[in-house]
Design a protein around this motif. Structure first.
Motif: not given
Length: 247
Positions: A79-88
């Protein structure tokens, strides 16, 4: 939301962990993704409720497909994807940024977000009841850059385009897409800000931060809207951080 299923990437720490805990408090069933198994299991324990930890490299299409297959096998839908993975990435002058450093940031922040969104979109389109919501983690850098951050800034500007395209293409299938642009949430990633970070004029100066729980509550508000309503873009930031006057 006790029958709702959320996939949270980058769930082993920081914003991802905070959002997972907030969603769990609202009764969401969770599928937690990240590269390191131990932090994911820790997040699952902190969240309580029904949580499945799936170690995942979101830059790998095969791993992403396995993540969403595991979610559907366990809970029946997404029902939901929180697309959060990341790096600076390390602050680097443009002329010194290596190709592999560029690729590492863009592959994670943009390609990884696309792969997860694509996999979620497929499930949301085909499942019954049809539809779902994708929330992309943008950044203040989706609006204005920090010095020596060309890969991160370019990738986060591109995430805005991803959000807009997903929102448009999802309309026929009840798939809503929004983006949260976060500024200076207090996490391991922003720990150096209290000691000082480079400003637009070259100075090194400390910056204020805000409680990451405030970000999590905002994501939950976006997530729990009915699919007939959407927040396409929102910005949550430490009030006194250099943003409006960053340049």
């Amino acid at each position: 939301m006790s029958d709702q299923v959320a996939v949270v990437t980058g769930a082993g720490s920081g914003v991802g962990r905070a959002v997972a805990r907030e969603l769990a408090a609202g009764g969401w069933r969770l599928v937690l993704a990240g590269r390191r198994p131990e932090p994911l299991e820790e997040t699952a324990g902190l969240a309580g409720g029904e949580a499945l930890a799936v170690p995942t490299d979101v830059t790998d299409p095969v791993a992403v497909e396995a993540l969403f297959r595991a979610a559907v096998d366990r809970f029946g839908r997404v029902d939901l994807l929180f697309n959060n993975a990341g790096a600076f990435g390390p602050p680097t002058p443009v002329e010194d940024l290596g190709y592999e450093e560029w690729r590492a940031v863009v592959d994670l922040n943009l390609t990884g977000a696309f792969l997860c969104a694509q996999a979620a979109f497929r499930r949301m389109k085909e499942q019954r009841p049809q539809g779902g919501r994708i929330i992309n983690n943008g950044s203040i850098s989706a609006h204005v850059p920090r010095p020596q951050s060309i890969a991160y800034t370019a990738s986060k500007h591109a995430v805005t385009g991803l959000t807009r395209s997903l929102g448009l293409d999802g309309r026929p299938y009840r798939i809503a897409c929004g983006q949260i642009d976060i500024g200076n949430a207090a996490t391991d990633m922003t720990a150096a800000m209290s000691a000082g970070v480079r400003q637009a004029d070259g100075r090194i100066a400390p910056e204020p931060t805000m409680d990451v729980a405030d970000v999590a509550r905002t994501v939950r508000h976006m997530a729990e809207l009915p699919l007939e309503a959407n927040i396409p873009f929102t910005t949550v930031m430490a009030t006194a951080m250099p943003y409006l006057g960053r340049g």
